[in-house]
Design a protein around this motif. Structure first.
Motif, mmCIF file in Angstrom:
data_model
loop_
_atom_site.group_PDB
_atom_site.id
_atom_site.type_symbol
_atom_site.label_atom_id
_atom_site.label_comp_id
_atom_site.label_asym_id
_atom_site.label_seq_id
_atom_site.Cartn_x
_atom_site.Cartn_y
_atom_site.Cartn_z
ATOM 1 N N MET A 70 0.851 -1.141 -0.123
ATOM 2 C CA MET A 70 0.097 0.039 0.048
ATOM 3 C C MET A 70 0.883 1.206 0.112
ATOM 4 S SD MET A 70 -2.817 1.112 2.679
ATOM 5 C CE MET A 70 -1.528 1.261 4.273
ATOM 6 N N TRP A 71 0.352 2.365 -0.160
ATOM 7 C CA TRP A 71 0.916 3.632 -0.370
ATOM 8 C C TRP A 71 0.318 4.409 0.971
ATOM 9 C CZ3 TRP A 71 5.303 5.777 0.206
ATOM 10 C CH2 TRP A 71 5.579 7.009 -0.105
ATOM 11 N N TYR A 74 7.641 3.206 6.294
ATOM 12 C CA TYR A 74 8.191 3.548 4.794
ATOM 13 C C TYR A 74 9.469 4.322 4.803
ATOM 14 C CZ TYR A 74 3.152 2.886 3.357
ATOM 15 O OH TYR A 74 1.750 2.460 3.500
ATOM 16 N N GLU A 87 6.735 -2.229 3.497
ATOM 17 C CA GLU A 87 6.773 -1.053 3.179
ATOM 18 C C GLU A 87 8.162 -0.467 3.174
ATOM 19 O OE1 GLU A 87 4.379 0.044 1.635
ATOM 20 O OE2 GLU A 87 2.512 -0.947 2.337
ATOM 21 N N HIS A 143 6.328 -4.311 -4.076
ATOM 22 C CA HIS A 143 5.426 -5.205 -3.228
ATOM 23 C C HIS A 143 5.360 -6.666 -3.737
ATOM 24 C CE1 HIS A 143 4.642 -2.623 0.039
ATOM 25 N NE2 HIS A 143 3.955 -1.799 -0.420
ATOM 26 N N HIS A 195 6.174 1.517 -6.945
ATOM 27 C CA HIS A 195 6.064 1.062 -5.435
ATOM 28 C C HIS A 195 5.241 -0.031 -5.320
ATOM 29 C CE1 HIS A 195 5.607 1.640 -1.230
ATOM 30 N NE2 HIS A 195 4.469 1.200 -1.324
ATOM 31 N N GLU A 196 3.934 -0.024 -5.905
ATOM 32 C CA GLU A 196 3.099 -1.421 -5.695
ATOM 33 C C GLU A 196 3.788 -2.689 -6.330
ATOM 34 O OE1 GLU A 196 1.117 -0.752 -3.515
ATOM 35 O OE2 GLU A 196 0.592 1.757 -3.939
ATOM 36 N N GLU A 210 -1.267 -3.272 -3.716
ATOM 37 C CA GLU A 210 -0.309 -4.213 -4.176
ATOM 38 C C GLU A 210 -0.855 -5.691 -4.512
ATOM 39 O OE1 GLU A 210 0.137 -2.525 -1.269
ATOM 40 O OE2 GLU A 210 0.800 -3.946 0.400
HETATM 41 ZN ZN LIG Z 1 3.376 0.199 -0.143
#
Ligand SMILES: [Zn+2]
Length: 557
Positions: free
Chosen positions: A1-2, A419, A367, A348, A344-345, A309
């Protein structure tokens, strides 16, 4: 996730289209309470039911799910069953599954016979008439129905429409839990070895879920069933439905099928934007090895929220723009060179989906690593200096108010320090290792050792210590289990003598650090006790490589 948008959203809301504001309002404000408080509240009964790996979870090992559901966009409802196959690890008469109280359990069957069950909040305790035996395999069918409660940051299960008014229904439930929309063993420690996902939707719509597309079948009652097969372990929050009138295009990376699903009106924008996926996958494969879910393929699927993700079915909502919703997120001129959500995703897939945390307390394994992988991507594309700038651009976002690793067994997600501090910690460890080839081999070996497994921070520490032949435990503890980062204290004394030490909560904290005259840094080996040396540079020119280590420096008089 973000999660980072919690911080930046307040800044960027003004520039967002109104639809995006509507979707993200719930998370637009920065966290209301200081991070330290948010991870230290006493657990509720719901937290314990959700997070504890108690007897009725620990007594069995998941083997396979077959989720078979029908989604009705008009009624905003879901109904169907999850067939759960598991092996008993100890003799017992009860197991625990989970389903949100807003959804009905219609019946639970074992070989066609109904089983008794009891519900408490989201827990569903299933009782068997005869004792289940350790080592034996059992299958039950959990039938359920209802209208999932839309909740949380991305809706959990959200019934939306696209710009043409057609149904657009997606799931994203990392925080709230998969049991908000389907019955399962909703925890992080145990994953089924595979899963079948069958989703019936009105004709004209399609469902894109995780895994390999098996086929679609017209059911003759106005619905079409879409079947997907997941051929790897999968965490429950990684399971997703994406229902819409999607347009599809595809590509390949060697033998790996790449499939892309977007709303038809976005096809022209998606094609050039999603071309970033292939070189990105190549970069991560170079570091860690083959894409983890090769038999299932890699997919990017447009969704009405930012991104998630979902395993082999990455949810994408970054508006087909580079950066973070078009913004330079780290503020150092690099973020706009690539699409943040794609990178980013997808990172993951290696860390989060292949290597998973066994408890939300250790979610930095998802993360922190995914954020660090952004830095590796930048390094491959733009060079080491750009990567150092990119990672250091994350420093202003770290709060250092609560430990990155939270209490176990209560599903307590860490603060967003997981993160940026997670990534800066790995960046620091690389400087401690001080040998790029060794560092890259360590990361690759770590991934290969733990892929398709759920692990805790202790596993990371043990592996790194063993591979490096040194005890980094106090360094891990200081960065992950204490709020504060270490402070390098310097005292310039008479006649060119320098006294130095670490100020840290971990008594045994010892970490090498580069410092000295600009252009001629040397490695100091401070501990938490004062040491002295002939200063390699005069007080006013002495520098510390704070771009390579996430530390504070304090000059004492
Ligand atoms: Zn993430």
């Amino acid at each position: 996730m973000w999660q980072g948008c919690r911080l930046v959203l307040a800044l960027v809301l003004a520039g967002l289209p109104s639809a995006a504001i509507a979707q993200t309002t719930a998370i637009s404000a920065p966290p209301a309470a200081p991070a330290a408080q948010s991870t230290e509240l006493p657990p509720t009964r719901a937290d314990i039911l959700r997070g504890e790996y108690g007897r009725y979870r620990a007594n069995n090992d998941l083997l396979f799910y077959h989720l078979d559901v029908r989604v009705d966009p008009a009624r905003k409802s879901i109904s169907g069953s999850n067939e759960v196959r598991f092996r008993m690890l100890s003799d017992d008469t009860r197991i625990q599954l989970d389903l949100h109280p807003s959804l009905n359990v219609d019946r639970i069957l074992s070989e066609g016979a109904p089983l008794k069950y009891a519900r408490e909040l989201s827990a569903v305790y299933i009782d068997f008439p005869a004792r289940l035996r350790a080592g034996e395999t059992y299958t039950i069918d959990v039938h359920y129905s209802g209208m999932p409660l839309e909740q949380g940051r991305f809706g959990s299960m959200a019934f939306r429409t696209d710009s043409a008014g057609r149904p657009w229904i997606t799931t994203a439930c990392e925080e709230e839990g998969a049991s908000t929309w389907w019955p399962n063993k909703d925890q992080w420690r145990d994953e089924p070895d595979g899963m079948q996902i069958s989703v019936a939707v009105p004709d004209g719509l399609m469902d894109v879920s995780n895994g390999k597309f098996v086929g679609s079948t017209k059911l003759g009652d106005g619905y079409t069933r879409w079947d997907w097969l997941v051929q790897y372990p999968i965490n429950s929050y990684g399971v997703a439905l994406n229902i819409g009138a999607y347009a599809h295009f595809s590509d390949r990376l060697g033998d790996l099928p790449l499939d892309f699903y977007v709303l038809p009106e976005n096809l022209a924008r998606a094609k050039p934007q999603f071309a970033q996926a292939k070189p990105m996958l190549e970069i991560f494969e170079r570091y860690f090895g083959e894409y983890p879910f090769a038999k299932d393929g890699y997919k990017l699927i447009e969704v009405p929220y930012l991104g998630m993700e979902h395993q082999s079915a990455v949810a994408y909502g970054n508006k087909f723009a580079n950066g973070y919703l078009g913004r330079d997120f780290t503020g150092v001129g690099i973020s706009l060179q690539f699409d943040f959500i794609i990178i980013h995703e997808s990172a993951h897939e290696w860390f989060g989906n292949a290597v998973s945390a066994a408890d939300a307390s250790d979610m930095w394994i998802h993360e922190g690593f995914a954020t660090y992988l952004e830095g590796l991507y930048v390094e491959q594309r733009f060079g080491r200096e750009a990567s150092i700038n990119y990672i250091n651009g994350e420093k202003p976002r770290v709060r250092n108010q609560a430990p990155v690793v939270t209490q176990r067994g209560i599903h307590r997600e860490p603060t967003q320090d997981q993160y940026f501090k997670g990534a800066l910690f790995l960046h620091t460890l690389r400087s401690v290792v001080n040998d790029d080839a060794k560092w890259e081999k360590l990361l690759r070996d770590f991934y290969q050792r733990f892929k398709y497994r759920s692990i805790l921070t202790e596993d990371v520490v043990q592996f790194f210590n063993a591979q490096l032949g040194q005890d980094l435990t106090p360094i891990f503890n200081q960065y992950l289990r204490r709020p504060a980062i270490p402070v390098l204290e310097l005292k310039f004394q008479d006649e060119g003598t320098l006294a130095y030490r670490w100020k840290a909560d971990e008594r045994d904290f010892a970490m090498p650090v580069r410092a000295g005259a600009p252009g001629a840094l040397q490695i100091l080996e401070p501990t938490t006790d004062w040491k002295t040396m002939r200063s390699p540079a005069a007080k006013d020119v002495f520098v510390v490589a704070t771009d390579l280590y996430y530390i504070d420096v304090r000059r004492l008089e």
